[in-house]
Design a protein around this motif. Structure first.
Motif, PDB file in Angstrom:
ATOM      1  N   ILE A  54     -33.138 -32.585 -14.133  1.00  0.00           N
ATOM      2  CA  ILE A  54     -33.465 -33.382 -15.247  1.00  0.00           C
ATOM      3  C   ILE A  54     -31.628 -34.064 -15.245  1.00  0.00           C
ATOM      4  N   SER A  55     -30.642 -33.078 -15.098  1.00  0.00           N
ATOM      5  CA  SER A  55     -29.283 -32.975 -16.032  1.00  0.00           C
ATOM      6  C   SER A  55     -28.717 -34.160 -14.759  1.00  0.00           C
ATOM      7  N   VAL A  56     -29.373 -33.777 -13.371  1.00  0.00           N
ATOM      8  CA  VAL A  56     -28.429 -35.222 -12.612  1.00  0.00           C
ATOM      9  C   VAL A  56     -28.369 -36.271 -11.959  1.00  0.00           C
ATOM     10  N   VAL A  57     -30.515 -36.205 -12.758  1.00  0.00           N
ATOM     11  CA  VAL A  57     -30.811 -37.530 -12.987  1.00  0.00           C
ATOM     12  C   VAL A  57     -30.472 -38.658 -14.600  1.00  0.00           C
ATOM     13  N   ILE A  58     -29.783 -37.777 -15.123  1.00  0.00           N
ATOM     14  CA  ILE A  58     -28.829 -38.143 -16.887  1.00  0.00           C
ATOM     15  C   ILE A  58     -27.990 -38.900 -16.230  1.00  0.00           C
ATOM     16  N   ALA A  59     -26.426 -37.690 -15.303  1.00  0.00           N
ATOM     17  CA  ALA A  59     -25.558 -37.853 -14.766  1.00  0.00           C
ATOM     18  C   ALA A  59     -25.411 -39.287 -14.293  1.00  0.00           C
ATOM     19  N   LEU A  60     -26.746 -39.703 -13.233  1.00  0.00           N
ATOM     20  CA  LEU A  60     -27.044 -40.886 -12.262  1.00  0.00           C
ATOM     21  C   LEU A  60     -27.176 -42.034 -13.615  1.00  0.00           C
ATOM     22  N   ILE A  61     -28.078 -41.993 -14.066  1.00  0.00           N
ATOM     23  CA  ILE A  61     -28.119 -43.052 -14.891  1.00  0.00           C
ATOM     24  C   ILE A  61     -26.969 -43.638 -15.717  1.00  0.00           C
ATOM     25  N   TYR A  62     -26.331 -42.699 -16.101  1.00  0.00           N
ATOM     26  CA  TYR A  62     -24.805 -42.297 -16.937  1.00  0.00           C
ATOM     27  C   TYR A  62     -24.546 -43.541 -16.629  1.00  0.00           C
ATOM     28  N   SER A  63     -23.888 -43.155 -14.741  1.00  0.00           N
ATOM     29  CA  SER A  63     -22.504 -43.597 -14.601  1.00  0.00           C
ATOM     30  C   SER A  63     -22.907 -44.877 -13.684  1.00  0.00           C
ATOM     31  N   SER A  64     -24.011 -44.974 -13.155  1.00  0.00           N
ATOM     32  CA  SER A  64     -24.528 -46.112 -12.680  1.00  0.00           C
ATOM     33  C   SER A  64     -23.820 -46.845 -13.560  1.00  0.00           C
ATOM     34  N   LEU A  65     -24.907 -46.816 -15.331  1.00  0.00           N
ATOM     35  CA  LEU A  65     -24.023 -47.649 -16.027  1.00  0.00           C
ATOM     36  C   LEU A  65     -22.699 -47.930 -16.112  1.00  0.00           C
ATOM     37  N   ALA A  66     -22.118 -46.683 -16.403  1.00  0.00           N
ATOM     38  CA  ALA A  66     -20.499 -46.485 -16.677  1.00  0.00           C
ATOM     39  C   ALA A  66     -19.844 -47.589 -15.888  1.00  0.00           C
ATOM     40  N   ALA A  67     -20.605 -47.241 -14.673  1.00  0.00           N
ATOM     41  CA  ALA A  67     -19.034 -48.226 -13.547  1.00  0.00           C
ATOM     42  C   ALA A  67     -19.642 -49.533 -13.469  1.00  0.00           C
ATOM     43  N   ILE A  68     -20.307 -50.211 -14.389  1.00  0.00           N
ATOM     44  CA  ILE A  68     -20.471 -51.287 -14.630  1.00  0.00           C
ATOM     45  C   ILE A  68     -19.379 -52.832 -15.086  1.00  0.00           C
ATOM     46  N   PRO A  69     -18.700 -51.973 -15.891  1.00  0.00           N
ATOM     47  CA  PRO A  69     -17.150 -52.532 -15.765  1.00  0.00           C
ATOM     48  C   PRO A  69     -15.780 -52.806 -14.678  1.00  0.00           C
ATOM     49  N   TYR A  70     -16.258 -51.567 -13.451  1.00  0.00           N
ATOM     50  CA  TYR A  70     -15.929 -51.900 -12.735  1.00  0.00           C
ATOM     51  C   TYR A  70     -16.222 -52.562 -11.384  1.00  0.00           C
ATOM     52  N   LEU A  71     -17.289 -52.878 -11.312  1.00  0.00           N
ATOM     53  CA  LEU A  71     -18.049 -53.400 -10.434  1.00  0.00           C
ATOM     54  C   LEU A  71     -17.505 -55.179 -11.009  1.00  0.00           C
ATOM     55  N   VAL A  72     -17.835 -55.477 -12.624  1.00  0.00           N
ATOM     56  CA  VAL A  72     -17.742 -56.782 -13.201  1.00  0.00           C
ATOM     57  C   VAL A  72     -16.046 -57.361 -13.269  1.00  0.00           C
ATOM     58  N   ASP A  73     -15.192 -56.025 -13.074  1.00  0.00           N
ATOM     59  CA  ASP A  73     -13.903 -56.333 -12.817  1.00  0.00           C
ATOM     60  C   ASP A  73     -13.724 -56.614 -11.749  1.00  0.00           C
ATOM     61  N   TYR A  99     -22.399 -49.724 -25.281  1.00  0.00           N
ATOM     62  CA  TYR A  99     -22.740 -49.845 -26.320  1.00  0.00           C
ATOM     63  C   TYR A  99     -24.288 -49.817 -26.079  1.00  0.00           C
ATOM     64  N   ALA A 100     -24.861 -50.335 -25.548  1.00  0.00           N
ATOM     65  CA  ALA A 100     -25.913 -50.709 -24.451  1.00  0.00           C
ATOM     66  C   ALA A 100     -26.803 -49.338 -24.258  1.00  0.00           C
ATOM     67  N   TYR A 101     -25.485 -48.297 -23.584  1.00  0.00           N
ATOM     68  CA  TYR A 101     -26.315 -47.765 -22.948  1.00  0.00           C
ATOM     69  C   TYR A 101     -26.848 -46.110 -24.433  1.00  0.00           C
ATOM     70  N   CYS A 102     -26.012 -46.081 -25.124  1.00  0.00           N
ATOM     71  CA  CYS A 102     -26.023 -45.797 -26.850  1.00  0.00           C
ATOM     72  C   CYS A 102     -27.538 -46.321 -27.222  1.00  0.00           C
ATOM     73  N   GLN A 103     -27.888 -46.870 -27.010  1.00  0.00           N
ATOM     74  CA  GLN A 103     -29.321 -47.765 -27.791  1.00  0.00           C
ATOM     75  C   GLN A 103     -30.648 -47.291 -27.451  1.00  0.00           C
ATOM     76  N   PHE A 104     -30.307 -47.225 -26.126  1.00  0.00           N
ATOM     77  CA  PHE A 104     -31.096 -46.484 -25.310  1.00  0.00           C
ATOM     78  C   PHE A 104     -31.072 -44.751 -24.758  1.00  0.00           C
ATOM     79  N   ASN A 105     -30.057 -44.241 -25.159  1.00  0.00           N
ATOM     80  CA  ASN A 105     -30.414 -42.767 -24.115  1.00  0.00           C
ATOM     81  C   ASN A 105     -30.795 -42.419 -25.955  1.00  0.00           C
TER      82      ASN A 105
END
Length: 493
Positions: free
Chosen positions: A77-96, A121-127
C-alpha cells in the motif's frame, strides 16, 4: 566517455540523496529548494517521456523513504501511494517539456510553478490523507516565510520553491544574456523579499494582544493504557466478567484524568482538556462520566474538555471519537464528533456522526475544537473562521513525531487562531496565530504528560480565511495567460 558517465552517476546519486532529505521525516528546509532545481535540470536533459519517467521514479523513491511512517500500512500500500503521488507530482516536469523551445522569455519560468501548484492542490483534494506530503510543510521552521499562508494558503509556498527552480534553470540557460538574467533575478528576489518582509512584520510588529489564559492540557499515563476485549463483551458466557474488568480499568483511568484536572485547576488553570481518546468509557457508562465532569467544572470553576473514546460493543463500528466540553456552570457547550477518521486504522472501527466544528463564546474569546487528523485538511478547518482559540485533542505514534504536529501550525496561521494541540504519543504544542511556539511537550520525554500554556485570548482575521484558495485560480489564470503569450510569440516569429 568515462568522465561523462561518472559525472552523470555523481549527479544522480547527489540528486537522490538530496531528495530523500527534501520532504517527510528527514527533511531540512533548504534542501527541497536545491533538489527541485536539480531535478528540473536533469529532466530537461532528457526527451519528454524519458524526463517524465525519470522524475516519477526519483520522486517515488524519495517519497517512499520520506513518508514510510505509517506502521499499520502494508508495504504494498505504501508503494502504491508513493507511485500515485509521484505520477502526479511529475506532471509539472512533463508540462514544462512542452515549452522547451520558448524558454528564452522570463515568462516561461512561470509555467513550471503554476502547474506544480495546480497539480498539488488537485492531489490534496482527493488524497485520503489530506495534505500529507505537501511541499509547504518542509518550511515549517521558517516562520517569516510561512506567514504568507495567512494570505494565499499552502500553494504559495509551493509556488516560491518551484519558481526558484525554474528561475535557476533559466539563469543557467541564459548565462550569455546577463542583462536579461539580471532583470529576471531581480523580479524573483523582489517577490521573495516582499514575502519575507510581510512575515517579519506579521510576527514582530503587528499589535499583539497581551491578555492570556492559563490552559492545562493533559494526556494519560502509559501505565494506565489497556485493551478492550470487544469479542468478550459480546460473548454471553464471559460478558459480565469482561465488563467488570473493563469498568475497573476505565474507572482507574478516568479518575486519574479527573484528579489531574482538579490539581491543575487548583494551580490556576482556567481551561483544562484531555488528549484524543484518553478517556475510555463504555457506552452505557457515558452519562455517568458526563455527570462527574459537569460537577468538577462547577466546583473548580473551569472549562473542562474530555477527549473521549466511547466504546459500544454492540456496534460493528464500536468507536465513537468525541470531544466534549463543560463550562463553569456545568453545561455541555461542545459535543463534537471527530470529523475525518484516519483511513486504514481508525475509519473501519469509527462510528462518528457528522457534526460541524463548534465555536463557543467565552470570557476567554471564541473557543473552537477539532480532533487530530481533522487538521490535515485546510478546507475542513475553514469552519473555524472567527475563532480566537482552537483546542485540538490528538493522538499520534512515535513514527510521526514531530512531523504531524509541525503540519498543524499552518492551520493557526491560515485561520488566525491561537492553538493548542495536546498529543498523546507525540509532540504537544501551544502556538499563537503566527505559529510561534509558546509551549511544547514531547510525550516520550515528559513524565506527567501535562502541558501548561499561557495562551493569548484574541485571534486575528486573515485574508486566507476570507478568500480561501483563490491563489489556485490565480495560478491557473497565469498559466493560461503565459501559455497564450508564449505561443503567440512563436507564431509571430
Amino acid at each position: 566517455m568515462k568522465n561523462n558517465i561518472l559525472k552523470k552517476a555523481l549527479f544522480l546519486v547527489t540528486l537522490l540523496t538530496l531528495m530523500i532529505f527534501s520532504n517527510g521525516q528527514y527533511s531540512s528546509f533548504f534542501v527541497i529548494w536545491i533538489s527541485t532545481s536539480m531535478l528540473l535540470f536533469g529532466v530537461r536533459k532528457l526527451n519528454r517521456w524519458q524526463g517524465y519517467i525519470f522524475a516519477l521514479v526519483a520522486i517515488a523513491i524519495s517519497y517512499y523513504i520520506g513518508f514510510d511512517v505509517v506502521p499499520f500500512l502494508p508495504v504494498t500500500i505504501s508503494v502504491v501511494i508513493a507511485l500515485i503521488y509521484s505520477s502526479l507530482a511529475a506532471i509539472p516536469y512533463l508540462v514544462d517539456s512542452f515549452f522547451s523551445k520558448k524558454r528564452n522569455s522570463f515568462l516561461s519560468t512561470l509555467i513550471f510553478p503554476t502547474t506544480a501548484v495546480i497539480v498539488e492542490y488537485a492531489y490534496c483534494q482527493f488524497n485520503l490523507y489530506g495534505t500529507w506530503g505537501h511541499m509547504a510543510y518542509t518550511q515549517q521552521s521558517q516562520l517569516s516565510l510561512i506567514q504568507s499562508v495567512s494570505v494565499f494558503g499552502l500553494g504559495y509556498i509551493t509556488f516560491l520553491i518551484t519558481w526558484f527552480a525554474a528561475v535557476c534553470n533559466w539563469v543557467h540557460e541564459q548565462k550569455n544574456e546577463w542583462s536579461n538574467v539580471k532583470r529576471g533575478v531581480i523580479a524573483y528576489v523582489l517577490v521573495l523579499a516582499t514575502t519575507l518582509i510581510f512575515g517579519v512584520q506579521r510576527i514582530h510588529f503587528k499589535k499583539s494582544n497581551t491578555s492570556t489564559v492559563k490552559i492545562a492540557s493533559i494526556s494519560s499515563l502509559d501505565s494506565l493504557n489497556f485493551m478492550i476485549d470487544i469479542q468478550g463483551l459480546n460473548n454471553n458466557e464471559v460478558k459480565n466478567d469482561i465488563k467488570a474488568v473493563t469498568q475497573k480499568n476505565t474507572n482507574r483511568l478516568n479518575q486519574y484524568l479527573f484528579d489531574r484536572s482538579i490539581a491543575e485547576a487548583q494551580a490556576g488553570a482556567k481551561i483544562v482538556f484531555w488528549a484524543e481518546g484518553n478517556s475510555i468509557i463504555l457506552k452505557e457508562d457515558e452519562n455517568k462520566l458526563y455527570e462527574k465532569a459537569s460537577k468538577i467544572a462547577i466546583d473548580q470553576q473551569i472549562y473542562l474538555g474530555l477527549g473521549l473514546a466511547i466504546i459500544d460493543p454492540s456496534n460493528a463500528k464500536f468507536l465513537e471519537n468525541k470531544f466534549v466540553m463543560f463550562n463553569k456552570k456545568g453545561k455541555m457547550v461542545i459535543d463534537y464528533w471527530k470529523g475525518i477518521s484516519v483511513p486504514g486504522a481508525e475509519e473501519p472501527i469509527s462510528n462518528n456522526k457528522s457534526t460541524p466544528i463548534p465555536k463557543i463564546a467565552t470570557e476567554y474569546g471564541t473557543i473552537s475544537s477539532a480532533i487530530c487528523f481533522d487538521l490535515d485538511f485546510p478546507n475542513f478547518l475553514k469552519q473555524t473562521k472567527g475563532a480566537d482559540i482552537l483546542l485540538s485533542p490528538s493522538n499520534d505514534y512515535k513514527e510521526i513525531d514531530p512531523l504531524h504536529t509541525d503540519m498543524t501550525k499552518y492551520r493557526a496561521i491560515e485561520q488566525g487562531f491561537n492553538f493548542i494541540r495536546q498529543t498523546s504519543h507525540g509532540l504537544s504544542i501551544g502556538t499563537d496565530y503566527t505559529g510561534k511556539v509558546i509551549s511544547e511537550m514531547d510525550h516520550f520525554d515528559e513524565n506527567n504528560k501535562t502541558m501548561i500554556t499561557q495562551l493569548p485570548t484574541k485571534g486575528t482575521k486573515t485574508i486566507y480565511a476570507t478568500i480561501g484558495d483563490s491563489f489556485i485560480v490565480i495560478c491557473l489564470l497565469i498559466f493560461i495567460f503565459v501559455s497564450i503569450v508564449l505561443n503567440s510569440k512563436k507564431n509571430a516569429q
